[in-house]
Motif scaffolding. Structure first.
Motif, PDB file in Angstrom:
ATOM      1  N   GLY A 160       0.818  -1.205   0.000  1.00 33.37           N
ATOM      2  CA  GLY A 160       0.000   0.000   0.000  1.00 33.37           C
ATOM      3  C   GLY A 160       0.855   1.260   0.000  1.00 33.37           C
ATOM      4  N   ILE A 161       2.048   1.177   0.603  1.00 40.70           N
ATOM      5  CA  ILE A 161       2.970   2.312   0.631  1.00 40.70           C
ATOM      6  C   ILE A 161       3.700   2.437  -0.701  1.00 40.70           C
ATOM      7  N   THR A 186      -0.535   6.837   7.428  1.00 39.51           N
ATOM      8  CA  THR A 186      -0.842   7.439   8.724  1.00 39.51           C
ATOM      9  C   THR A 186      -1.132   6.424   9.832  1.00 39.51           C
ATOM     10  N   GLN A 187      -0.985   5.146   9.548  1.00 42.39           N
ATOM     11  CA  GLN A 187      -1.253   4.163  10.609  1.00 42.39           C
ATOM     12  C   GLN A 187      -0.211   4.261  11.704  1.00 42.39           C
ATOM     13  N   ASP A 191       6.899   3.896  13.584  1.00 41.02           N
ATOM     14  CA  ASP A 191       8.133   4.618  13.882  1.00 41.02           C
ATOM     15  C   ASP A 191       9.069   3.800  14.767  1.00 41.02           C
ATOM     16  N   VAL A 192       8.784   2.503  14.884  1.00 45.80           N
ATOM     17  CA  VAL A 192       9.575   1.634  15.738  1.00 45.80           C
ATOM     18  C   VAL A 192      10.941   1.354  15.114  1.00 45.80           C
ATOM     19  N   LYS A 250      14.833  -1.750   7.871  1.00 50.78           N
ATOM     20  CA  LYS A 250      15.490  -0.529   8.367  1.00 50.78           C
ATOM     21  C   LYS A 250      14.820   0.727   7.829  1.00 50.78           C
ATOM     22  N   HIS A 251      14.276   0.630   6.612  1.00 50.83           N
ATOM     23  CA  HIS A 251      13.675   1.789   5.955  1.00 50.83           C
ATOM     24  C   HIS A 251      12.163   1.919   6.186  1.00 50.83           C
ATOM     25  N   ILE A 252      11.578   0.987   6.903  1.00 47.01           N
ATOM     26  CA  ILE A 252      10.122   1.010   7.057  1.00 47.01           C
ATOM     27  C   ILE A 252       9.628   2.345   7.624  1.00 47.01           C
ATOM     28  N   SER A 253      10.230   2.793   8.699  1.00 46.10           N
ATOM     29  CA  SER A 253       9.773   4.030   9.339  1.00 46.10           C
ATOM     30  C   SER A 253       9.867   5.222   8.389  1.00 46.10           C
TER      31      SER A 253
END
Length: 329
Positions: A160-161, A186-187, A191-192, A250-253
């Protein structure tokens, strides 16, 4: 007769006892350390042997497409006039196999293309950073190599991103977007910071394989035949926590944060198939409704299902998706 021990003698006796106790403790610690070391060595050896054995048992499927100097695996089924491109969720070991129930439902009516990004399925790994820009560029290159320049983009979870970025960069290519319990920028909870070094160690040591094995069969109740389940297990052991997917983690946030600047193109048809009761993400359904509030053609449908909605609701997804596409024409 009472014998009085001198203070010096008592100290000597206590010292001797303490030395004996300390010696016993050291020996015990040593035995435990040796046992742990032996256990880890055995786990590591078993992991190496299993990796080599499974590598020769993994069956090829799909076709390899040259992308950025490497090979990306793509699976194609069906010969419909319209094309559906499927993108997997994060960490899906073998996307083409995981999507099989949905592919089988869609392929009588569409040409279905499953993309296995680098680090997934039978695709190569890559050293290139797993930010959204790079991943979207690679997907685009793969589709261009296949001469696919007009399609319906359908994605699960974190797709979805990536899909949101894709439909904004290549607006003339995507005729509709379909999210299968897809992520929204926006979920909460994205930010973990993940313990990447720990995950890497678990992979390298073989402990990850052992943990997965002890947790039981994740595919036991799913609609796959035994051969497919075994292939998925072996590919999962190969790909889980590899360097490429750890880099993506690592790049998720940052990928989620950057996506907050994007919106769905107003005239792009969008349909979401969501689990009805997502207890892990607050306001799951309202978040998706908010994402398409300005869309001319948008629809949200929920199912009593888990996050991998397509595992149990493929038929319903295909039927309602076809109906929706007919309605908006």
């Amino acid at each position: 007769m009472r014998v009085n021990l001198s203070e010096e003698a008592m100290k000597m006796r206590m010292g001797t006892r303490m030395k004996k106790t300390f010696s016993i403790v050291l020996k015990t610690v040593g035995v435990i350390a040796i046992a742990i070391g032996l256990f880890l060595a055995i786990v590591g050896i078993v992991n190496v042997i299993c990796n080599k054995s499974e590598q020769g048992k993994i069956a090829s499927y799909g076709q390899l497409v040259p992308v950025d100097g490497k090979n990306m695996n793509v699976f194609i089924q069906g010969k419909g006039e319209e094309t559906v491109v499927l993108l997997p969720g994060f960490g899906t070991a073998a996307p083409a196999l995981d999507f099989k129930p949905l592919v089988d439902e869609l392929s009588p009516f569409y040409k279905v293309v499953v993309i296995e990004p680098f680090g997934y399925g039978l695709s190569d790994e890559t050293d290139k950073e797993r930010n959204t820009a790079n991943m979207v560029s690679e997907i685009h290159e793969a589709l261009q190599s296949l001469k696919i320049d007009r399609f319906i983009l359908m994605g699960h979870s974190i797709a979805g991103i990536y899909g949101l970025d894709y439909v904004n960069k290549y607006k003339n290519e995507v005729s509709a977007f379909v999210g299968i319990d897809s992520s929204v920028p926006t979920q909460g909870g994205m930010d973990v910071e993940f313990p990447l070094e720990t995950f890497k160690l678990l992979k390298k040591s073989g402990l990850l394989r052992m943990i997965v094995k002890l947790n039981g069969d994740p595919y036991a109740s799913l609609p796959f035949d035994d051969t497919t389940k075994e292939q998925m297990r072996m590919i999962a052991n190969k790909n889980m926590n590899n360097a490429t997917t750890l880099n993506e983690m690592k790049h998720i946030s940052s990928n989620f944060k950057e996506a907050q600047n994007l919106t769905m193109p107003k005239n792009l048809p969008v349909m979401f198939f969501l689990q009805a009761n997502n207890t892990g993400v607050k306001n799951w359904i309202p978040l998706h409704e908010e994402q398409v509030k300005d869309s001319v053609h948008a629809k949200v449908m929920t199912f009593e299902a888990g996050h991998y909605v397509h595992h149990t609701k493929s038929k319903e997804i295909a039927e309602n998706f076809r109906k929706y596409m007919q309605e908006i024409k």
